[in-house]
Write a protein that holds these residues in place. Structure first.
Motif, short mmCIF file in Angstrom:
data_model
loop_
_atom_site.label_atom_id
_atom_site.label_comp_id
_atom_site.label_asym_id
_atom_site.label_seq_id
_atom_site.Cartn_x
_atom_site.Cartn_y
_atom_site.Cartn_z
N HIS A 178 0.81 -1.22 0.00
CA HIS A 178 0.00 0.00 0.00
C HIS A 178 0.85 1.27 0.00
CE1 HIS A 178 -2.99 -3.00 1.32
NE2 HIS A 178 -3.86 -2.20 0.73
N ASP A 179 2.14 1.13 -0.27
CA ASP A 179 3.00 2.30 -0.39
C ASP A 179 3.05 3.12 0.90
OD1 ASP A 179 4.73 3.97 -1.74
OD2 ASP A 179 3.14 5.24 -2.55
N LYS A 180 3.04 2.42 2.05
CA LYS A 180 3.10 3.11 3.34
C LYS A 180 4.55 3.20 3.80
CE LYS A 180 -1.43 3.24 3.99
NZ LYS A 180 -2.19 4.48 4.08
N VAL A 181 4.85 4.22 4.57
CA VAL A 181 6.20 4.40 5.10
C VAL A 181 6.20 4.28 6.62
CG1 VAL A 181 8.08 6.09 5.41
CG2 VAL A 181 7.01 5.77 3.16
N TYR A 182 5.16 4.80 7.26
CA TYR A 182 5.16 4.86 8.72
C TYR A 182 3.83 4.38 9.28
CZ TYR A 182 6.18 6.70 13.37
OH TYR A 182 6.43 6.81 14.71
N GLY A 183 3.89 3.46 10.25
CA GLY A 183 2.68 2.95 10.88
C GLY A 183 2.71 3.13 12.38
N SER A 251 0.70 21.29 17.89
CA SER A 251 -0.32 20.83 18.83
C SER A 251 0.27 19.95 19.93
CB SER A 251 -1.37 20.00 18.08
OG SER A 251 -0.75 18.86 17.51
N LEU A 252 1.54 19.54 19.80
CA LEU A 252 2.23 18.61 20.70
C LEU A 252 1.78 17.17 20.48
CD1 LEU A 252 2.26 20.66 24.03
CD2 LEU A 252 4.26 20.20 22.57
N CYS A 253 0.85 16.95 19.57
CA CYS A 253 0.42 15.58 19.26
C CYS A 253 1.54 14.86 18.51
CB CYS A 253 -0.84 15.61 18.39
SG CYS A 253 -2.31 16.09 19.32
N HIS A 254 1.77 13.62 18.90
CA HIS A 254 2.81 12.83 18.24
C HIS A 254 2.45 11.35 18.27
CE1 HIS A 254 3.74 12.66 22.50
NE2 HIS A 254 4.49 11.61 22.30
N TYR A 255 3.00 10.60 17.31
CA TYR A 255 2.86 9.14 17.33
C TYR A 255 3.72 8.61 18.46
CZ TYR A 255 1.91 10.55 12.50
OH TYR A 255 1.44 11.21 11.38
N TRP A 256 3.18 7.67 19.21
CA TRP A 256 3.96 7.13 20.33
C TRP A 256 4.92 6.09 19.78
CZ3 TRP A 256 1.92 4.61 25.45
CH2 TRP A 256 2.56 5.23 26.52
N SER A 257 6.22 6.37 19.87
CA SER A 257 7.17 5.60 19.08
C SER A 257 7.60 4.28 19.71
CB SER A 257 8.41 6.45 18.80
OG SER A 257 9.04 6.78 20.01
N ASN A 258 7.08 3.95 20.89
CA ASN A 258 7.44 2.62 21.42
C ASN A 258 6.84 1.51 20.55
OD1 ASN A 258 4.66 2.29 22.77
ND2 ASN A 258 5.52 4.14 23.72
N PHE A 259 5.80 1.84 19.82
CA PHE A 259 5.34 0.97 18.72
C PHE A 259 5.56 1.72 17.42
CE2 PHE A 259 2.51 -0.04 15.33
CZ PHE A 259 2.26 -1.40 15.39
N GLU A 260 6.25 1.08 16.48
CA GLU A 260 6.35 1.64 15.14
C GLU A 260 6.54 0.49 14.18
OE1 GLU A 260 8.70 5.83 15.22
OE2 GLU A 260 9.97 4.13 15.64
N ILE A 261 5.92 0.57 13.02
CA ILE A 261 6.29 -0.30 11.91
C ILE A 261 6.61 0.67 10.78
CG2 ILE A 261 5.59 -2.10 10.30
CD1 ILE A 261 3.72 -3.18 12.41
N HIS A 307 -0.93 9.93 2.65
CA HIS A 307 -1.31 8.54 2.34
C HIS A 307 -0.19 7.55 2.63
CE1 HIS A 307 0.62 9.61 -1.57
NE2 HIS A 307 0.99 8.35 -1.52
N LYS A 308 0.98 8.02 3.03
CA LYS A 308 2.06 7.09 3.38
C LYS A 308 2.10 6.75 4.87
CE LYS A 308 4.96 8.26 -0.55
NZ LYS A 308 5.44 7.11 -1.32
N VAL A 309 1.16 7.30 5.62
CA VAL A 309 1.11 7.03 7.05
C VAL A 309 -0.08 6.12 7.34
CG1 VAL A 309 0.86 8.06 9.34
CG2 VAL A 309 2.22 9.21 7.58
#
Ligand code: GDP
Ligand code: MN
Length: 393
Positions: A178-183, A251-261, A307-309
């Protein structure tokens, strides 16, 4: 109206048959965990959880990283527990773990002072020198490790996390397809005292390099509710360290990086590494306590089209006291008369987002909804009303 290929929906919902998918080709991918010898039992808990819910069918390798040599006990316990290959990497190079090379003795002395001060100010983990090293490592040097050179994808895991649902398809294969880079799974708000100057530095960088504004960037810089003349004039004037020049702030919103694919090629590529080097040179990993989650998120939002996230909303996941629990049932709805105890699974109720989730999806589908909605693809984010927002907390 976004077209279909732009919609970020789960790759699959409910349960697949991993026996059939396991014959399909694999990606060059690894599960990766940075861990201390002293965390053996917590690390084992994570490995058991991900084996039970995913890797027993897929047998991906697990790469363990440590700034100290792994103990014999750690090695033998993990060798016995990982169904794929277990690899053990000791980070010996001073370039990877520790203060950046540009810092001389007096810079390091300043950094240690700053760390002590942050500790005294009560900023979360900021009084621990090793925590700063860890955040710097995961922000940049992690991606260029020789040990990861042969992989294209990594799935980051940590000691003491839980996976609640069965993951019966190969997320690496789907990301590629699906051409994703960050999950990601969970999105949160960053503690502002860890990163007072971070957003301004990143915004300056964005301007210096004429990086165009993406949808994701627009979605995470906040005060669209502030009228235009105020945004571009008053905001930077009153809050110079928190705004870019057009008056937008983070906004200080961020992906929580302890989980990442995610795709390693993006993070070890020139664009990301150049941003990391720039940020590293400012010393903010030590003079402040920039977290790798905030760094990854701002970079992803600045450099990637939406669309890459991908939001893995079908994964049940817990780290510390935050968790995401997809529902086993359609729409997460239970019949009015039902109450579903945590941990229960009713096979007859399949057809929801999650597969065999051992958590109560009727209560918490994601936490907290505000940031998750902000960071989901801007074009597909559910618009939630105030009441729903309050209820979701
Ligand atoms: P938190 O998730 O922000 O509370 O931070 P953690 O303490 O869980 O650290 C994040 C990850 O880095 C975990 O996988 C830890 O095991 C690992 N980690 C943190 N500090 C060190 C360290 O000094 N040495 C090693 N080897 N691993 C570390
Ligand atoms: Mn952790």
């Amino acid at each position: 109206q976004p077209s279909d290929h732009e919609l970020d929906t789960p790759f699959y919902t409910s349960c697949q048959e991993p026996a059939t998918t396991s014959h399909q080709p694999r990606e060059k991918a690894a599960l990766v965990m940075l861990v201390r010898n002293s965390e053996l039992l917590k690390a084992l808990k994570t490995v058991q959880s991900i084996e039970k819910h995913f890797n027993q069918w897929f047998h991906y390798p697990v790469v363990f990283l440590n700034d100290e040599p792994f103990s014999q006990e750690f090695v033998s316990v993990m060798n016995a527990s990982v169904s794929g290959e277990a690899r053990f990497e000791h980070l010996v190079s001073r370039k990877e773990w520790g203060y950046p090379e540009w810092m001389d003795v007096s810079d390091v002395k300043d950094a240690k002072e700053a760390i002590k001060q942050q500790g005294e100010d009560g900023i979360l983990y900021a009084g621990m020198e090793t925590y700063h090293h860890m955040c710097r490592f995961y922000s940049g040097k992690f991606y260029t490790l020789p040990a990861l050179r042969d992989y294209k994808w990594y799935w980051r895991i940590e000691p003491d996390v839980d996976f609640y649902c069965s993951i019966t398809y190969d997320p690496f294969v789907e990301m590629a397809k699906h051409d994703k880079v960050y999950g990601f799974t969970i999105a949160l708000s960053e503690e502002p005292r860890t990163c007072p100057s971070l957003f301004r530095k990143v915004a300056d960088y964005k301007e210096q390099h004429n990086i165009p504004t993406t949808e994701l960037w627009k979605a995470t810089v906040s005060p669209s509710w502030v009228p235009w003349p105020l945004r571009s004039f008053v905001m930077p004037w009153f809050f110079p360290s928190h705004c870019d020049r057009s008056g937008d702030g983070w906004s200080l919103c961020h992906y929580w990086s302890n989980f990442e694919i995610a795709n390693l090629d993006f993070f070890r590529g020139r664009e990301y590494q150049r941003l990391f080097e720039y940020l590293d040179k400012t010393g903010g990993f030590y003079y402040e306590r920039w977290g790798d989650a905030a760094i990854h998120s701002l970079a992803v939002q600045m450099l990637l089209p939406s669309h890459k996230v991908h939001h893995f909303e079908d994964f049940g996941y817990r780290h510390d006291w935050f968790y995401q629990c997809p529902a086993n049932t359609p729409n997460g709805q239970l019949l009015e008369s039902e109450s579903l105890p945590v941990g229960s699974y009713y096979p007859e109720r399949e057809g929801g987002i999650g597969c065999r989730c051992e958590c109560d999806g009727s209560r918490t589908r994601n936490y907290p909804a505000y940031c998750t909605n902000k960071l989901k693809q801007p074009n597909t984010a559910r618009r939630i009303g105030t009441l729903e927002l309050i209820r979701s907390w």
